[in-house]
Each structure stands twice: as structure tokens, then as C-alpha cells.
Design a protein around this motif. Sequence first.
Motif, PDB file in Angstrom:
ATOM      1  N   CYS A   1     -13.540   9.318   0.970  1.00 12.22           N
ATOM      2  CA  CYS A   1     -12.095   9.065   1.339  1.00 12.22           C
ATOM      3  C   CYS A   1     -11.349  10.516   1.855  1.00 12.22           C
ATOM      4  CB  CYS A   1     -11.193   8.446   0.119  1.00 12.22           C
ATOM      5  SG  CYS A   1      -9.506   8.358   0.502  1.00 12.22           S
TER       6      CYS A   1
ATOM      7  N   ASN B   1      -4.980  -3.905  11.267  1.00  4.65           N
ATOM      8  CA  ASN B   1      -5.923  -4.091  10.162  1.00  4.65           C
ATOM      9  C   ASN B   1      -5.548  -3.660   8.685  1.00  4.65           C
ATOM     10  OD1 ASN B   1      -7.747  -4.464  12.250  1.00  4.65           O
ATOM     11  ND2 ASN B   1      -7.966  -2.214  12.547  1.00  4.65           N
ATOM     12  N   ASN B   2      -4.269  -4.154   8.469  1.00  6.19           N
ATOM     13  CA  ASN B   2      -3.791  -4.126   7.388  1.00  6.19           C
ATOM     14  C   ASN B   2      -3.598  -2.648   6.663  1.00  6.19           C
ATOM     15  OD1 ASN B   2      -2.697  -4.916   4.848  1.00  6.19           O
ATOM     16  ND2 ASN B   2      -4.717  -5.145   3.856  1.00  6.19           N
ATOM     17  N   THR B   3      -2.890  -1.738   7.641  1.00  9.80           N
ATOM     18  CA  THR B   3      -2.737  -0.547   7.410  1.00  9.80           C
ATOM     19  C   THR B   3      -1.207  -0.148   7.502  1.00  9.80           C
ATOM     20  OG1 THR B   3      -3.045   0.051   9.762  1.00  9.80           O
ATOM     21  CG2 THR B   3      -4.772   0.747   8.243  1.00  9.80           C
TER      22      THR B   3
ATOM     23  N   ASP C   1       0.748  -1.308   0.018  1.00 10.83           N
ATOM     24  CA  ASP C   1       0.039  -0.008  -0.148  1.00 10.83           C
ATOM     25  C   ASP C   1       0.722   1.209  -0.009  1.00 10.83           C
ATOM     26  OD1 ASP C   1      -2.347  -1.368  -0.118  1.00 10.83           O
ATOM     27  OD2 ASP C   1      -2.657  -1.665   2.063  1.00 10.83           O
TER      28      ASP C   1
ATOM     29  N   ASP D   1      -4.633   3.886   4.798  1.00  9.64           N
ATOM     30  CA  ASP D   1      -5.056   2.698   4.070  1.00  9.64           C
ATOM     31  C   ASP D   1      -4.115   2.787   2.894  1.00  9.64           C
ATOM     32  OD1 ASP D   1      -6.864   1.830   5.421  1.00  9.64           O
ATOM     33  OD2 ASP D   1      -8.550   2.284   4.037  1.00  9.64           O
TER      34      ASP D   1
ATOM     35  N   PRO E   1      -9.574   2.748  -0.884  1.00  9.36           N
ATOM     36  CA  PRO E   1      -9.263   3.337   0.407  1.00  9.36           C
ATOM     37  C   PRO E   1     -10.065   4.154   1.145  1.00  9.36           C
ATOM     38  CG  PRO E   1      -8.127   4.506  -1.431  1.00  9.36           C
ATOM     39  CD  PRO E   1      -9.136   3.354  -2.176  1.00  9.36           C
ATOM     40  N   LYS E   2      -9.834   4.150   2.418  1.00  4.92           N
ATOM     41  CA  LYS E   2     -10.403   5.048   3.471  1.00  4.92           C
ATOM     42  C   LYS E   2      -9.852   6.521   3.702  1.00  4.92           C
ATOM     43  CE  LYS E   2     -12.102   1.881   6.434  1.00  4.92           C
ATOM     44  NZ  LYS E   2     -11.937   0.465   5.559  1.00  4.92           N
TER      45      LYS E   2
ATOM     46  N   ARG F   1      -6.710  -0.070  -3.388  1.00  2.00           N
ATOM     47  CA  ARG F   1      -5.564  -0.545  -2.695  1.00  2.00           C
ATOM     48  C   ARG F   1      -5.040  -1.908  -3.214  1.00  2.00           C
ATOM     49  NH1 ARG F   1      -6.867  -1.160   3.537  1.00  2.00           N
ATOM     50  NH2 ARG F   1      -4.699  -1.303   3.658  1.00  2.00           N
TER      51      ARG F   1
END
Lengths: 347, 254
Positions: free
Chosen positions: A201, A244-246, A133, A265, A158-159, A151
Motif C-alpha cells: 500500500c 472506481n470507488n475512490t 472511505d 482508496d 486499500p492500495k 476500506r
Amino acid sequence: MAENILVVGGGPAGLNAAVMLSELGVNVTLVERDSFIGGNPKKFKYKFLFPDMQPADNVIGELIKKTESGGNIKVYYSSEVSDFKENGKKFDATIKSAGGSETKTFDSVIVATGFEHFDPARDAKYSYQLFDDVIDIKDLERMMGENNFVRPSNGQPPKNVAFILCVGSRDRHIGNQYCSRVCCTISVKQAIELKEHFPDCEVYIFYMDIRTYGFFEDLYWQAMEEHDVQIVKGRIAEITSGPNNTVVCKGEDTLLRGPFEIPFDMVVLASGMEGGPQSPEISSKLGIELDEHGFLKPENITLSPFKSNKAGIFLAGACTGPKAISDSITEGAAAAMNAYTYAVKNR
Amino acid sequence: MALKKQEQRPVAEKGEHIIARHLIEDDSIKEEKNLVIDGVDVSGRWNTFILSRVDSEFDRSFFREIKDTVVGSRINRCWQCGMCTASCTVTPLYRRFNPRAFIYMMQLGNLKELKKYIDVAWRCVGCYKCSQRCPKQVNPAEMMEALGLLIKKYFPEEVQSKLKVDEDVKKIYDDMILGHGRLDLAKLHTSAMQKTGRTKELLGKIERDAIFKMAKDGRAFSILRLGKPHNWNSSKEAMGNYLKNLNTIESSEA
């Protein structure tokens, strides 16, 4: 007898020079190292150009079309200048391509070898290539060109996205002290595009200075005032993996003197421009000067930014320093005019 | 004997045993004086926690909230040049009152930081120099009103404890607005002197000279010509109702 002029490099500057010269009736030889013409904009599939967001194809496609349809431009693809010698006031150059080597005599030469995008992997603190990312502006531009805004890690929208400016620029530690001029504007342009695509976003830009010079400032204002893009002052010192995968950006908010570690993200690095390996190569081959930043050095930066230190060899585009596409096109035309004058004078 | 001595030992201050205690803010230390978990006494230092001193999120909900108000609708424009703080009348008096920084905290939703300024955040005098000079037309003066509303909403307890409304002063203002339709500086001045017990000075030489001077150059009489604002009667009624409602709301909340 028509003049023979050699153009090295088929990016915006080289193409425009070739097109202008061919319109003057000059026999143009265009040497391009890639198997296509159009330079970096074509290679990395730029989609929309600042400041007016017009499709890149309007510009690059147009130049390619004119080059291909202009009768007296001979393009050598996947080729290079392998040998170069002065011959009185003219030049003998050997062009090596898949079809073999060919030696010709040219009245003048235009060097438009362009730039290379800075490779962010060289600066380990940004963890480029370590996390999917973490991408850079050329990757995002290519993703947008392919209509693929998601992403890279999981294909989700993405947020929140962070742009980090001055990656590979204005950094003595990495060896580039100069400002790459266009990354700020590209970043705000891409921020606007992201917000248009994903209105929910949140987009943040981490900056030290925002250098959207001249009328590009409009784009910066537009990003803030119409798209709520938030600017945060401070450079990012470290990118690590987060929950969380960030990816977590660690930095200092220099306006509040507060350290932060914020998960995002997606992180977009605004990597700058470099002279690349081609600049020293062409410099030693043609015997023209290289500057301390790794770009080609003009004879007089203000009076004749398109002339090299050697008479008859002219410079155009980003080979002399970071530049916007419009500037490269302007310089292509300027160099064409000068190369033509030189050729006619020494006929 | 030793046991007795221990019993007399005073209760430890919060986070007292932390070696570099001065580096950590009070709010960042969580410590229960009396806590028993599963029959084990973990009172005091045995349950100390230090919260992260690093900001770990940007909360944009506050930004949205401010942006939706009339006074704060231009918060997205601010680029932190500091023109507002540079122009500010109040900042030289209270260095902690910094409109630029307050706007930034609101943009990033940094309420943790904002909380530290509850006592000064209300100091804006409304001179509007910042709004006049702001290169992006953010209107910081009115943004300070948005800030007041935000603080009132998110920190009601702190506002109650740190900011006491002086009922006398409030009455002076209410009467002045309802009576004249505008601020009456002369009355404000005399009220302030009275309130600070300087009634005698009102008849002193300085005051007399000032009144004489203002009478001479016409300023004293221009007040008489000013009259009340246009269509004052209907405005007065609406304003009176508003103040009445506000008072009832505030007393019912309390």
C-alpha cells in the motif's frame, strides 16, 4: 482523619492522580461521566501508543486496574458534579449519578475533564461522513484496535492511502488556531502500522509542517526511511468522489506550484483536539477560568500549569490544552501532589 | 477571388484559436493538422484537445526504480528542506537546476514536470557540498546521477536533440582518464582555450604569471609527485574496456 479529594474525570490524568492520592492514604472520589473509566483512549479503543508502539492496554489497563484495586478510591460512573460551592478553604460538591445525589465536603479538587476529538464533519471541505472511505485518526485507531484494517466502503485492503494533517487545527476558518500537538505523531505512527500491515500500500502524508516534536521525530524518520511513506507539502482543499470507488483529494503541491487532483482508496484526516463542551461547563460550575482556545486556563502557564486560578482547584491533562498521554499522566501526578499539599495545609 | 484568398491563408499554429493561449503549455495541446474521420475533415482546430493541467496521479514506480539503484537508494529519506539547493554550486548560475525539486519530482514520479528540465538536469559538477550538508544523508550529488539515468531512459529523443555530446571534448576526457587515471586540470584548461580559439592567450601575461606562481609555491611540481592511482594498470584496462563497450553500445543504439 484522612483527606478527601475530588477528582473530576477518569482519563489518564485523572486516573493517575487518583492512584497517586490513594497511595498517600487519601480518600479519593472519582467522578466519571461515562459508564467506564479510561477516558478517550478507552472509549476509542487506542491500540498502540507512540513513541514505542507499546499496547495502550499496558498504560490504560494498568491505571484502571490500580484504580479499581486501590482501596480508597470511590468511583461514580455515569455521574457529574451537579452543584459546587466553596466552604471556607474547602469545597462542597454534589455528585449526581444513577444512584441519586450525594453531597460531600472535599479538601481540594482536581479537574481532569480532558478533550474531545475534533469532529471533521464540521469542516465541510473534507467530506467526512459523506464518503465511507474518508475517516479520521480516531476511526482508524478504533479500526486497528478491532483488527479491522480494511476500506470501510467495500472491505478490501486499500492500495493507496492519504493522511491529511491539521484537520481542525491551525485553521482560523474553523475557529481553532492552535496546533493539536499529537496528530502528526499519531499520523506517522498509523502510517507505519498501515505499511506493516499492507507492505504494497502506498501511504502519502499531506502536510503544512510536520510537528513530531522531541524524540517523536524518530518515528517520522522511521516512517520515511524504513517504510517509504511519502510526504507531500500542501493542504487539501476539497475531497470529492472519484472513479472506481475512490475519493479525490484536490490540493496544491506547494513545492512545485502544481495543482493536483489525486484519487485515493482511503483518506485519513488527522483531526485535532478540542476543549469540548465539558470545558466551559466545568469552568462555569467551578468558577475557574476558560482560555480563548476553549480549554481551561492555568494560573501561570509556565510556573504552575497544573493550578487553576482558584486556590484549591487543580488542573491535569488535556483539559488545559492538547497533550500526549505521557504528559497527561505526568500532570496527573503533579496535580495530585499539589492537591495533597493544599489539603494537608488546610486540614 | 475570396476563395483564392482563403487558399493562401497560412496554416494555423497549434492551438492558435484558443483565446487565452498563453496560459496553456505547448505539450498540453493535442491538435492534428490533417485529420479525416469517417470522411469528415476535422483538421486543425476541429480536433483540438487540451490535456488536464492538473496532476492526477503519483506514480511511485519511478521512486522504486531510483531506490533500487546504488546512487539513488536513499531517495526515501528526502524531506525537502532544500539544504542541497542552498549549498549547490550550480544553482546560482542556472536557477532552473534545483536538486531539491528534482528529488521531489522523482519521489512523486512527476515526469511531466521533470521533462521541462532535461537541458539543465545534467549540470551537476559533483562538488558534493550538498551530500556533505544534507541533514538526512540523502546524498543528492549522486542522486543527480540517478536523475541522469532516468532522463536518459525515459526521454531518449529529447536527450538526443537537446544534448549534443561534443566528440572532441569526449576524446579529451577519455584520453585524460586513460592516460593519467585522474582529471588533469592543466590539460583541461589548455584544451578549453584551444577549443575556444584563445590559443594566443595561453602565452599571455596572466597565464605566465599563474604558471610562475604555481612553480614557486610548489603546486606545479606536486602534480609530478602524485603519480597514478594505486594499481592503475588493471584499472586502466577495465576502464578502457568499459569505454570501448560504451562506445559500441551507443553507436549501435544510434
